[in-house]
Write an enzyme that holds these catalytic residues in place. Structure first.
Site, PDB file in Angstrom:
ATOM      1  N   ASP A 454      48.270   7.497  32.344  1.00 48.75           N
ATOM      2  CA  ASP A 454      48.102   7.928  30.963  1.00 48.75           C
ATOM      3  C   ASP A 454      49.383   8.673  30.567  1.00 48.75           C
ATOM      4  O   ASP A 454      50.199   9.026  31.421  1.00 48.75           O
ATOM      5  CB  ASP A 454      46.879   8.853  30.893  1.00 48.75           C
ATOM      6  CG  ASP A 454      46.662   9.421  29.509  1.00 48.75           C
ATOM      7  OD1 ASP A 454      46.821   8.656  28.543  1.00 48.75           O
ATOM      8  OD2 ASP A 454      46.334  10.601  29.392  1.00 48.75           O
ATOM      9  N   LYS A 455      49.578   8.918  29.268  1.00 48.90           N
ATOM     10  CA  LYS A 455      50.770   9.638  28.815  1.00 48.90           C
ATOM     11  C   LYS A 455      50.467  11.102  28.495  1.00 48.90           C
ATOM     12  O   LYS A 455      50.944  12.008  29.150  1.00 48.90           O
ATOM     13  CB  LYS A 455      51.383   8.960  27.585  1.00 48.90           C
ATOM     14  CG  LYS A 455      52.653   9.641  27.092  1.00 48.90           C
ATOM     15  CD  LYS A 455      53.067   9.156  25.738  1.00 48.90           C
ATOM     16  CE  LYS A 455      52.249   9.761  24.635  1.00 48.90           C
ATOM     17  NZ  LYS A 455      52.509  11.193  24.373  1.00 48.90           N
ATOM     18  N   THR A 456      49.625  11.304  27.465  1.00 44.87           N
ATOM     19  CA  THR A 456      49.382  12.657  26.968  1.00 44.87           C
ATOM     20  C   THR A 456      48.680  13.506  28.015  1.00 44.87           C
ATOM     21  O   THR A 456      47.594  13.172  28.461  1.00 44.87           O
ATOM     22  CB  THR A 456      48.528  12.612  25.688  1.00 44.87           C
ATOM     23  OG1 THR A 456      49.158  11.726  24.761  1.00 44.87           O
ATOM     24  CG2 THR A 456      48.400  13.986  25.075  1.00 44.87           C
ATOM     25  N   GLU A 555      53.719  18.944  14.173  1.00 45.94           N
ATOM     26  CA  GLU A 555      53.747  19.719  12.938  1.00 45.94           C
ATOM     27  C   GLU A 555      53.705  21.222  13.243  1.00 45.94           C
ATOM     28  O   GLU A 555      54.405  22.016  12.622  1.00 45.94           O
ATOM     29  CB  GLU A 555      52.569  19.317  12.054  1.00 45.94           C
ATOM     30  CG  GLU A 555      52.692  19.862  10.653  1.00 45.94           C
ATOM     31  CD  GLU A 555      51.844  19.091   9.658  1.00 45.94           C
ATOM     32  OE1 GLU A 555      50.614  19.096   9.836  1.00 45.94           O
ATOM     33  OE2 GLU A 555      52.403  18.509   8.725  1.00 45.94           O
ATOM     34  N   ARG A 652      62.467  13.504  19.580  1.00 48.11           N
ATOM     35  CA  ARG A 652      61.699  12.881  18.490  1.00 48.11           C
ATOM     36  C   ARG A 652      62.286  13.358  17.160  1.00 48.11           C
ATOM     37  O   ARG A 652      62.299  14.556  16.883  1.00 48.11           O
ATOM     38  CB  ARG A 652      60.231  13.264  18.592  1.00 48.11           C
ATOM     39  CG  ARG A 652      59.575  12.756  19.859  1.00 48.11           C
ATOM     40  CD  ARG A 652      58.436  13.650  20.285  1.00 48.11           C
ATOM     41  NE  ARG A 652      57.253  13.537  19.455  1.00 48.11           N
ATOM     42  CZ  ARG A 652      56.182  12.824  19.780  1.00 48.11           C
ATOM     43  NH1 ARG A 652      56.157  12.166  20.909  1.00 48.11           N
ATOM     44  NH2 ARG A 652      55.134  12.779  18.987  1.00 48.11           N
ATOM     45  N   THR A 732      48.381   4.137  27.140  1.00 47.09           N
ATOM     46  CA  THR A 732      48.134   5.300  26.286  1.00 47.09           C
ATOM     47  C   THR A 732      47.541   4.882  24.952  1.00 47.09           C
ATOM     48  O   THR A 732      47.746   3.757  24.488  1.00 47.09           O
ATOM     49  CB  THR A 732      49.452   6.086  26.052  1.00 47.09           C
ATOM     50  OG1 THR A 732      49.199   7.147  25.157  1.00 47.09           O
ATOM     51  CG2 THR A 732      50.531   5.196  25.469  1.00 47.09           C
ATOM     52  N   ARG A 866      48.311   2.341  22.028  1.00 46.25           N
ATOM     53  CA  ARG A 866      47.184   2.139  21.115  1.00 46.25           C
ATOM     54  C   ARG A 866      46.077   1.331  21.789  1.00 46.25           C
ATOM     55  O   ARG A 866      45.527   0.401  21.207  1.00 46.25           O
ATOM     56  CB  ARG A 866      47.652   1.421  19.835  1.00 46.25           C
ATOM     57  CG  ARG A 866      48.768   2.107  19.091  1.00 46.25           C
ATOM     58  CD  ARG A 866      48.438   3.526  18.717  1.00 46.25           C
ATOM     59  NE  ARG A 866      47.838   3.674  17.406  1.00 46.25           N
ATOM     60  CZ  ARG A 866      47.251   4.785  16.984  1.00 46.25           C
ATOM     61  NH1 ARG A 866      47.188   5.831  17.786  1.00 46.25           N
ATOM     62  NH2 ARG A 866      46.734   4.867  15.805  1.00 46.25           N
ATOM     63  N   ASP A 892      44.111  12.393  32.698  1.00 46.73           N
ATOM     64  CA  ASP A 892      43.559  13.748  32.627  1.00 46.73           C
ATOM     65  C   ASP A 892      42.421  13.888  31.635  1.00 46.73           C
ATOM     66  O   ASP A 892      41.849  14.963  31.511  1.00 46.73           O
ATOM     67  CB  ASP A 892      44.668  14.741  32.243  1.00 46.73           C
ATOM     68  CG  ASP A 892      45.085  14.586  30.787  1.00 46.73           C
ATOM     69  OD1 ASP A 892      45.319  15.605  30.133  1.00 46.73           O
ATOM     70  OD2 ASP A 892      45.171  13.438  30.318  1.00 46.73           O
TER      71      ASP A 892
END
Length: 1259
Positions: A454-456, A555, A652, A732, A866, A892
């Site tokens: 996974d990424k996040t 943000e 980013r 991811t 996605r 996770d």
């Protein structure tokens, strides 16, 4: 034919996969898909809502009924389901979670049943029964019973310990408490006692115990903020909101106790993002959606308390439904070991049959004519041969090693503790140690070929930090002093001048701070003012500290950066925003918020400044901003160059711009904006069109660069694992741009990598399939499979594919259901055509999937973005199926559970808020970087140890057992044993078990540091080089040769022998002692030769086992024990008599030498002439240890302006808080400034219309 087949397997023939959207949910039905027409997702028409709700299909879909505060409601017969015969049970699950297997009553029978399902244990149970038959057995029953009880006992204790741990974990969760309405009052109740329909009160920072309909909360409009880290690993807050009617009427305890609403909704399912239902209360019906549901596993944040009604409990909750099926995992070695045991059993049966035939022949030729052998039983030779067959099955039973399985379990158990105790895998920041949650898969860690990550939260920390920026063409963020000169040593900027600085922000460019303080650069002021005003972040003050709640971490990072640079967002109301600009507090009127979404990739705000002028501030991805810039932007090229530099540094990027708007232009646009806001259909498209009209001719201010902070050591870990020939795939749910950027950050991708996207992949696969069809058509007997590679040349390649393309390529899209066309096959010919059509479609799908896996496996790295949890599991399953490779999945969040359970080995990242992945994993630790140590050190060692253990174990058992076969040629094949019964009983348990167990636990060919330094050592396990059928038969042959030497050298010595006292100890008992003594020396010295890592414990075990043999043998052969048990101990005085003869010791020395010298010679030659990689490293280990090695991170090739790669701003997966802000629903009235309160009546019409539009959208 192609078009026909395509129409069968795709959802919409002319649809193009959308890279921005997550594909359909896992459980989505055909009816739902059919209803998903263009525009179907836009808010329903309020005027037609009542008629829609009354339609029969809607009622039929909502078959799950829940009534508040009425447990008798669920006792109705319609809510029961039959579980067995006439026994019925409620279809509503209780809230208790059960992961344990046993209770005090079922433990013994269930555990024994499970153990006897193992072929070896059942085999020995049958043997035990056979040994109780005197006509068959020549061995005492205790020779099998003692080892069998030991094996069963040790395994049972291990299972009991594991199950007690599960009980503790279940109890910890089930005994958490929350307040539930009981007898009209809120009472503290354990989670396990919560039932469907209960009304509960949840407090701040507590977990949600079940899937709950939000009724009211302490926040305005009953908003409730939740953290979903346990579901998806994301720590940014999401909001839920109750119905207006329940918010108004259900705030007091008495009202909640009297609440009797009826919820009719969908059946329990695994769709985390969807919920369909309706609430019937007070003769009205209210629609319900996912925004009103709190899911189990979420955590209440920034909300003092909230009230809710339990809809789904326990196993019916969405988090539990997403956990996938629990799979029984076994290692590759386990499967191989079982096949080898079956092979041994076949060999045993064949040998016993051959020896039984020999006995039959011997009886006919010799036995019948030898009067002194008459045993008073007139049985035929054939019958005697039949009995001898079973006798040999018993005598040779030690070929099937009963202690093998328990020894393997002990080794795995020990290795699991070594993982738990490894301080180098301890994460001090979260106080998290590595944990082996299973004890059965350790050696498989040394055979991994594919890692799915996974990424996040797994590769990244999900923490965004502001690193650099470009303002008016000038780059900032490098280590510079106040004069703008570059510094060699980084010195942190002191933000003490700013009372609002958060203290955690790190920045090293002193020149930018001096520019801000000087106030001479208006563009710099506008830049940070834009960051402080153009967002949907909400501010909250607690304990005198200012806290921000953002829809996405990006943000939050930008607003926090502006705060530290002196432009502090303080508060907002429905129509105003208050900012502190370098200590001066100002309030601005917000005229409109143009929220972002995945299509727009930007957001804007229109504000009226203090002078009365109107200005639009906008931020967004460079690709969309540059299209909308004014032609006369002088700093366009300089900013573009800065964007290239930032992108090369894997940051980013985000562009900032503004434009001034005249009052007349704004009034014309605002009229269109209000009309679009009131649209009841296609509202989003209408708003986007209006937004386009105002977001043009923008003036570029600059760009920001944010670092999506990787976990420490991720690039180094991936680099090492790649050198170990392990392929890493990232799966991811994030956007394609974000996932690609992380690929570059963690060095899965480099500037030299050729990236293949979904459309390229689809074209390649289509071409391959056409070629395969043509080949199959031209030659019916030719194979469909083509082995030539998809890519020519040796260039480094990577595949990046989205979930939508994945469904398109793998033909997983669901077909549209054609309604009112019920056509059934009438004739046999039609049935045959239909089945042939289905078979052809299935073969086509399978071929396409196989081709995709082949193509993906040719790439060095694969990134799937996605994707849904089900798709993650599907990708893992495809690689397992078509590549027969050993896979590992690491994640996770709850969205990784299915993948973790599908892979051969699942690893959970613990220490974060989310523990769902850890609960379902086989191993867990605090950081991704520990994976290299888990695989390259613990995994490789475990594999080497287990292989060495098994090879030696089979060898020592063959050397021990096959002596009986050579002996049978001299005893008429009568199933007579060559050893004493007690020696047979304890050989595997005491005399030869400890040295090999210690090798299985402690042996290592090279140290942990060298294992990490030379990842290529790992390849041995991937290729199954250390344990396979070839190695097994070598062990068998080695054991057979050893048994020949052990039998025939003492036999030759006994043929012509004379003792010192003139007597020749050529009796059977003395021979048995000599052969047994030789065997013990040989097998214990052999394990000494096999040991690579000597410790005192190893040496003690080898010599201790030999000493133990002699000690016990003299005891068993003593007169004292014979007097106590005359029928059990019959070798009285045999050992003392035989072992006092010097020539018998010379015989044993000769036997040992002939057995071991060839082995020593072979090892010497292999290490000098054909050394392995580990032999070479072992030889030079002193040199390597003296060298100071620091693993240096590979420098990414930086070429200014070459990279076309840009990372877009990571927009939230959901819309931001703009609707909430514009409608005023999120704002506490007591916090509103005075001027906003006075201005409220004037702006009332606007607020009302905005609210109406939002209600329509939410519905």
């Amino acid at each position: 034919m192609i078009s026909e087949r395509d129409s069968e397997t795709t959802f919409e023939e002319d649809s193009q996969p959308n890279d921005e959207v997550v594909p359909y949910s896992d459980d989505e039905t055909e009816d739902e898909l059919d209803g998903r027409q263009p525009g179907a997702e836009l808010g329903p028409n309020p005027s037609s809502r009542d008629s829609e709700e009354s339609r029969e299909p809607g009622k039929k879909d909502c078959s799950w009924q829940v009534k508040a505060n009425d447990q008798r409601f669920y006792d109705q017969p319609g809510f029961k389901r039959t579980i067995f015969l006439c026994f019925k049970k409620s279809k509503y699950a209780g809230n208790a979670i059960k992961t344990y297997k046993y209770n005090p009553i079922t433990f013994l029978p269930l555990n024994l049943f499970e153990q006897f399902k193992r072929a070896a244990n059942f085999y020995f149970l049958v043997l035990l029964i056979l040994q109780a038959i005197p006509e068959i057995s020549t061995l005492s029953w205790y020779t099998t019973l003692v080892p069998l009880l030991l094996v069963l006992g040790i395994t049972a204790v291990k299972d009991l310990v594991d199950d007690i741990a599960r009980h503790r974990m279940d109890n910890e969760v089930n005994n958490r408490t929350c307040d539930v309405i009981k007898d009209g009052r809120f009472k503290a109740t354990k989670w396990k006692d919560i039932k469907v329909g209960d009304v509960v009160r949840l407090k701040k920072n507590t977990f949600v115990p079940a899937d709950i309909l939000l009724l009211s909360s302490s926040e305005p409009n009953s908003l409730c903020y939740v953290e979903t880290a346990e579901l998806d690993g994301e720590t940014n807050l999401k909001f839920k909101m109750a119905l207006e009617v329940t918010h108004r009427h259900l705030q007091e305890e008495s009202a909640l106790a009297d609440f009797d609403g009826l919820v009719e909704c969908e059946e329990p399912n695994n769709r985390l993002d969807k919920f369909t239902g309706m609430l019937s209360w007070r003769d009205s019906i209210y629609p319900l959606d996912a925004d009103k549901i709190l899911l189990r596993g979420c955590k209440i944040r920034n909300t003092d308390f909230c009230h809710g009604m339990v809809i789904f409990a326990g196993a019916d909750t969405k988090i539990m439904r997403n956990s996938g099926k629990t799979r029984f995992k076994r290692t590759k070695i386990d499967s191989l070991m079982n096949y080898m045991v079956y092979t041994i059993i076949v060999v045993l049966i064949l040998l016993s049959a051959g020896l039984a035939i020999g006995h039959t022949y011997w009886e006919q030729q010799i036995g019948n004519s030898s009067w002194y052998l008459y045993d008073a039983q007139d049985s035929s030779p054939a019958y005697r041969g039949f009995l001898t067959f079973w006798g040999y099955i018993i005598v040779l039973n030690t070929m099937v090693p009963i202690s093998l399985y328990v020894s393997v379990e002990v080794i795995r158990f020990g290795q699991s503790y070594f993982i738990n105790w490894d301080l180098q895998m301890y994460y001090p920041e979260k106080d998290t140690a590595a944990k082996a949650r299973t004890t059965t898969l350790n050696e498989q860690l040394g055979q991994i070929q594919y890692i799915f990550s996974d990424k996040t939260g797994t590769l990244t920390q999900n923490i965004m930090t502001f690193k650099k920026c470009c303002i008016n063409g000038q780059r900032y963020g490098d280590c510079r002093d106040a004069a703008g000169q570059l510094q060699s040593h980084a010195q942190q900027v002191d933000f003490s001048w700013n009372a609002y600085a958060d203290g955690k922000f790190l920045f090293y460019d002193h020149y930018l701070i001096e520019q801000i303080k000087a106030g001479k650069e208006p563009e710099i002021q506008k830049f940070f003012f834009l960051l402080a005003i153009c967002h949907t972040v909400m501010a909250d003050t607690s304990d005198g500290q200012l806290h921000y709640q953002a829809a996405s971490p990006d943000e939050g990072a930008l607003v926090t950066a502006a705060r530290n640079f002196g432009y502090v967002f303080l508060s907002r109301t429905q129509n105003t925003i208050t900012i502190s600009e370098m200590g001066v507090q100002r309030t601005y009127d917000v005229l409109a918020i143009l929220d972002f979404n995945s299509d727009r990739k930007r957001m804007s705000v229109i504000v009226r400044e203090s002078g009365g002028s109107i200005r639009l501030y906008c931020k967004g991805a460079d690709t969309v901003i540059y299209e909308r810039l004014h032609p006369c932007n002088v700093k366009r090229e300089a900013t573009e160059e800065a964007l290239d530099v930032f992108a090369n540094e894997t940051l980013r990027t985000l562009c900032l711009c503004y434009r001034d708007i005249s009052q007349d232009e704004f009034e014309v646009w605002n009229k269109k904006f209000l009309e679009a806001s009131l649209a009841t259909s296609h509202r989003d498209e209408a708003l986007d069109k209006v937004y386009e009209e105002i977001e043009k001719n923008l003036i570029l201010l600059g760009a920001t660069a944010i670092e999506d902070k990787l976990q420490d050591g991720v690039p180094e870990t991936i680099s090492r694992l790649s050198k170990a020939d392990i392929k890493i795939w990232v799966l991811t749910g994030d956007k394609k741009e974000t996932a690609e950027n992380i690929g570059f950050s963690c060095e899965l991708l480099t500037e030299d990598t050729a990236i293949c996207y979904g459309e390229d992949t689809s074209a390649l696969l289509q071409t391959r399939l056409e070629n395969q069809r043509n080949r199959a058509g031209s030659s019916p007997h030719s194979s469909l499979r083509m082995n030539e590679p998809f890519f020519q040349g040796s260039r480094d390649r990577a595949l990046i594919i989205t979930g939508s393309w994945l469904n398109e390529i793998l033909l997983e899209k669901k077909k549209k259901k054609k309604k009112l066309k019920l056509k059934f096959p009438r004739t046999a010919e039609e049935k045959k055509k239909q089945s042939e059509k289905r078979r052809r479609a299935e073969a086509y799908k399978e071929q396409q999937q196989k081709n995709f896996v082949d193509l993906a496996c040719e790439c060095r790295a694969v990134i799937c973005c996605r994707v849904t949890p089900k798709q993650k599991a599907m990708v893992v399953e495809l690689v397992k199926k078509y590549k027969k490779a050993i896979t590992l999945a690491i994640g996770d969040g709850a969205n990784d559970v299915n993948m973790i359970k599908t892979a051969h080995i699942g690893v959970g990242i613990s220490g974060q808020e989310g523990m769902q992945a850890v609960m379902s994993s086989d191993y867990s630790f605090g950081q991704f970087r520990y994976l290299q140590r888990l695989l390259l050190v613990h995994g490789r060692w475990s594999y080497i140890r287990m292989c060495k253990f098994l090879r030696y174990f089979f060898y020592k058992n063959f050397a021990f057992t096959l002596v009986h076969i050579w002996y049978s040629f001299f005893n008429g094949f009568s199933a007579q044993t060559a050893y004493e019964d007690w020696f047979i009983t304890v050989y595997n348990v005491l005399y030869s078990s400890l040295p090999v167990l210690l090798v299985g636990l402690f042996d290592q060919d090279v140290s942990d540091k060298l294992s990490l330094r030379f990842p290529r050592l790992y390849v041995l396990g991937q290729r199954d080089l250390l344990f396979n059928y070839k190695k097994f038969f070598i062990s068998l042959l080695h054991g057979a040769v050893t048994s020949l030497i052990i039998f025939f050298i003492p036999y030759g010595a006994y043929l012509i022998s004379m003792g010192q006292d003139g007597e020749g100890p050529a009796d059977y008992q003395s021979f048995a002692v000599t052969a047994a003594s030789s065997l013990i020396f040989v097998v214990n010295f052999q394990i000494g030769l096999d040991t690579s890592y000597w410790t005192f414990v190893n040496a003690f075990s080898v010599f201790g086992s030999i000493a133990l043999y002699f000690g016990l043998t003299f005891d068993f052969h003593s007169a004292g024990i014979h007097v106590l048990f005359p029928s059990v101990f019959q070798f009285t005085g045999a050992a003392p008599n035989a072992l006092r003869q010097p020539y018998l010791w010379l015989t044993m020395i000769l036997t040992i030498a002939i057995c071991l010298l060839p082995v020593v010679a072979q090892r010497f030659l292999s290490m000098t002439v054909w050394p392995s990689e580990s032999d070479k490293i072992q030889r030079n280990r002193r040199k390597y240890l003296l060298e100071e090695q620091q693993w240096k991170r590979r420098q990414s090739a930086f070429r200014r302006g070459v990279s076309a790669r840009r990372s877009a701003y990571a927009f939230s997966h959901q819309r931001g808080y703009a609707d909430l802000i514009a409608s005023g629903r999120s704002i506490r009235k007591r916090r509103a400034p005075l001027d906003a309160v006075l201005a409220a009546p004037a702006a009332g019409d606007t607020a009302d219309t905005g609210d109406t539009g939002d209600t329509g959208d939410a519905s």
